[in-house]
Write a protein that holds these residues in place. Sequence first.
Motif, short mmCIF file in Angstrom:
data_model
loop_
_atom_site.label_atom_id
_atom_site.label_comp_id
_atom_site.label_asym_id
_atom_site.label_seq_id
_atom_site.Cartn_x
_atom_site.Cartn_y
_atom_site.Cartn_z
N TRP A 117 0.87 15.59 -15.29
CA TRP A 117 1.28 15.01 -14.01
C TRP A 117 0.10 14.83 -13.07
CZ3 TRP A 117 5.69 12.74 -14.45
CH2 TRP A 117 6.51 13.15 -15.51
N PHE B 30 0.85 -1.20 0.00
CA PHE B 30 0.00 0.00 0.00
C PHE B 30 0.88 1.24 0.00
CE2 PHE B 30 -3.84 2.37 0.66
CZ PHE B 30 -3.43 3.49 1.35
N PHE C 260 -3.55 -2.98 -5.17
CA PHE C 260 -3.42 -3.24 -3.74
C PHE C 260 -4.59 -4.07 -3.23
CE2 PHE C 260 -2.86 -2.83 0.68
CZ PHE C 260 -4.06 -2.42 1.24
N GLY D 23 -2.85 1.87 -8.47
CA GLY D 23 -2.19 1.35 -7.27
C GLY D 23 -3.18 0.80 -6.27
N LEU D 24 -4.26 1.55 -6.08
CA LEU D 24 -5.31 1.09 -5.15
C LEU D 24 -5.95 -0.21 -5.66
CD1 LEU D 24 -7.31 4.24 -4.01
CD2 LEU D 24 -6.28 2.50 -2.53
N ALA E 236 5.51 10.82 -8.85
CA ALA E 236 5.01 11.44 -10.09
C ALA E 236 4.65 12.90 -9.84
CB ALA E 236 3.80 10.67 -10.61
N LEU E 237 4.00 13.14 -8.70
CA LEU E 237 3.60 14.51 -8.37
C LEU E 237 4.82 15.39 -8.18
CD1 LEU E 237 0.91 15.93 -7.89
CD2 LEU E 237 1.18 15.50 -5.44
N MET F 28 4.64 5.89 -5.16
CA MET F 28 4.71 6.06 -6.62
C MET F 28 3.97 7.31 -7.09
SD MET F 28 4.75 2.21 -8.24
CE MET F 28 4.31 2.66 -9.90
N PRO F 29 2.71 7.51 -6.67
CA PRO F 29 2.02 8.74 -7.08
C PRO F 29 2.73 9.99 -6.57
CG PRO F 29 0.45 7.14 -6.25
CD PRO F 29 1.79 6.62 -5.93
N THR G 46 -0.56 11.16 -11.85
CA THR G 46 -0.65 10.93 -10.40
C THR G 46 -1.99 10.27 -10.07
OG1 THR G 46 0.74 12.85 -9.99
CG2 THR G 46 -0.51 12.00 -8.12
N LEU H 295 -1.95 6.71 -11.18
CA LEU H 295 -1.13 5.86 -10.30
C LEU H 295 -1.87 5.56 -9.00
CD1 LEU H 295 2.44 7.33 -10.87
CD2 LEU H 295 1.63 5.07 -11.49
N VAL H 296 -2.57 6.56 -8.47
CA VAL H 296 -3.34 6.32 -7.24
C VAL H 296 -4.42 5.27 -7.52
CG1 VAL H 296 -4.97 7.34 -5.61
CG2 VAL H 296 -2.91 8.59 -6.23
N TYR I 191 3.92 -3.62 -10.95
CA TYR I 191 2.99 -4.59 -10.39
C TYR I 191 3.35 -6.00 -10.85
CZ TYR I 191 0.29 -0.23 -10.12
OH TYR I 191 -0.11 1.07 -9.92
N VAL J 269 7.80 15.03 -9.54
CA VAL J 269 8.41 15.30 -10.85
C VAL J 269 7.59 16.37 -11.58
CG1 VAL J 269 8.92 14.32 -13.13
CG2 VAL J 269 9.47 13.03 -11.08
N ARG K 94 3.99 1.61 -0.92
CA ARG K 94 4.78 1.79 -2.14
C ARG K 94 3.92 2.18 -3.34
NH1 ARG K 94 7.72 -3.73 -1.05
NH2 ARG K 94 9.18 -3.04 0.53
N LEU K 95 2.79 1.51 -3.49
CA LEU K 95 2.01 1.69 -4.73
C LEU K 95 1.07 2.88 -4.67
CD1 LEU K 95 1.03 -2.00 -5.60
CD2 LEU K 95 2.98 -0.68 -6.39
N VAL K 96 0.47 3.10 -3.52
CA VAL K 96 -0.58 4.12 -3.45
C VAL K 96 -0.04 5.45 -2.94
CG1 VAL K 96 -2.90 4.60 -2.60
CG2 VAL K 96 -2.22 2.25 -3.04
#
Lengths: 494, 250
Positions: B22, A470, B37, B33-34, A481-482, A477-478, B26, B29-30, B127, A484, A472-474
């Motif tokens: 971006w 959770f 997950f 990712g969710l 990106a934000l 990573m976002p 973003t 990715l959220v 992933y 950058v 790492r991914l949620v």
Amino acid sequence: MTPQTSKRVWGAGTGLLLVALVGLVNYLAFRHYDRWDFTTARLFTLSSRTEEVLTRLDRDVDVYVFLSRFDPMQRNVDELLERYKTKTRKLTVRFVDPNTEPDEFRVLAQRFGVLSGEFEGNVVADLAAVVVSGEKRWKITNDDLASVDFDSIEVDDSGASADQLVKMEQAFTGAILQVVRGRPTKICASKGHGEWTIDAGGERSLSTLKDELERDNIVFESIDLIGGAAIPEGCDALFVIGPTNAFSERETATIQAFLAAGHGVLMTLDPILEREAFQPLGLESILGPVGITAGSDVIIEINDTRRLDGELLGKFLVSDYGDHPTTRAFTRLSAPTVVRFPRSIRTTEGGDAKSILRTSPESWAETSIAQLGGTEPPSLDAEDTRGPVSIGAAAEIDGRAGARKGRLVVVGTSQWLAPAWLMQPQLVNFELASAWIGWLTERDELVSIPPRRVSREPVTMTADDVFWLFFRLVVFMPAAALFVGLAMWRSRRN
Amino acid sequence: MKRTWLIAKRECFAFFVSPIAWVVLTSWLVWSGLTYFFLCKYAAESVGAPGGGPDPLAAFFGGTMLFYIPLLFFVPVLTMRLLAGERRAGTLEPLLTAPVSAVEVVLGKYLASLVFWVTLWIPSLVYVWITSRYGSVDWGVVGASYLGIFGIGLYYMAIGLYASARASSEIVAAMLGFGGIGLLFALGIGQFMFAGSEYEEVFQYLSVLGHMENFARGVVDSRFLIFDVSVATLGVYFAIRTVELHRGAE
């Protein structure tokens, strides 16, 4: 018409033409298509056996599937039969859901004797499918399609068990064979000399082989050759599996006559040690003339990568299949077969017989009974034959005038037919048996490799793993990106 | 072709230096990712159950509606500014008066849109890597899944591009794009409504769900590849025609 209007009309016309062309291309693509199986285990590729059966189909076959659309098996059966249809135009498939098409189901149920009942508010049929060709029909039950070994289920990407996919293919291909072939292929297994039995139970039982081959429209029958009794008409092949007592001259002559009539014989001849000597089985007079010799020896395998247990006389793997139509596919795959306690089955130099199973170069054929029964491990001596040693051979035998050639397969052990090894997905013991039976009975589709089982490691994560996932991914990573994005925006502003 | 590349590069640069790229990335990715997950969580909780839990990767690639629904929104947002944005900013007319053809402009924009699409999916390789660490991954199936995703992108982006060509503003372009993609998505639901009938196969052919169902299992079906390319061709063609008409009207 102004140039602009003309241009618009021309453009509209071209557009309509393109739409029509795209429609036509899609229509053709919809009717004539191909599928490629990208799975590593070729899960969705039909076995070469099924392909052979379908491409050779010379009469119409109808498949009626009575699975409800709520049944999870229905999608996989649909997928499987779609693949079947790409191989032949002789196959018609009709899905009849008892819930949504009750009238049609009723008619077909009456025609094929299908019963129905209710389960959780849905109508379910007692049969999954019926395969029909002409007057012949073959029923496929839900059990035929479902894997019953819940401990070994591995789930593939579609949610279906890999085992289930294989079982489905076996069930449908077997059913097609049942309805298109004139009569079942009959294998007559000899008894009366201590051979393996076709009855269930016990270590020396061919029942697993028998049950699996039933799907290929092959039936087994026990026959008594005692006293030289004739082999019944209708036997397509003879099995002599693991005899422990010698055959008489008359009995041997019966087998020879069977071969001369153009039939096939499979012999598995274990080394029989009695009274401190290798005992003959009386079948040598059949082997000699065709250039095959059953050795008075036992193979010792010392290659550790081949041995499956610590014993020199224990189980070991063989993957050298020589060059024979029945074994080329296995050579290509380098697929292993398990054997135990084999004797050598050699071919004469320059003869027509071919070796079809060979041990590793590190093995040897031990001829000394004293060493085999001694407390010290056997050693390679001058009298012994260094590996690779042939433990299986095949030959064609000239028959009577007008008859086709008889076919003989001899293997130096019966243990490879043990039920425990026949169904191991990593081994090809069953596939080898099937290929040899196909060759002996001239059923080419059996020579190709039947459907295989595959295994996959499911994803297992602990609660801790999931927690860090959770983060790492949620989050990470976002956030990266934000970050950058913000950096780029700021640098642009500056 | 050179001008097409130049336009594509310019478009990519303009996109990635803009804040919207971006924000979109973003958010994506959220969301993804969710999704991944929760699928892993479910798989972890199913350990020990007969048959184990579903493969989170297989479920991620089109196994749930969480894959399809976001695309209805993200794709229009990615494509809305391609042509409509230029029109709103007043840069489309100068672009069309430059010595570039409408074909080169549209193709350049389309190529750029495919780059955006691929960029969205590159992080999902993480992933795949995670799944390989905790279980086994069938790389053939992964390859087929990404091929399926690329195929979807081909025609989704083409529809969005056409919507952007037709619209006078980015918002309208987004709405048109949403409508076009949504219509195809809704048609695809017909495969469930007509399950068991002779129409099921037709709707499955049109359906993005039917499309991914096969690719995510590792089956590459030529019908879907042809559908993707042909619809993409139609979308790009009509976008070119719209831009040409606009140029002619100037």
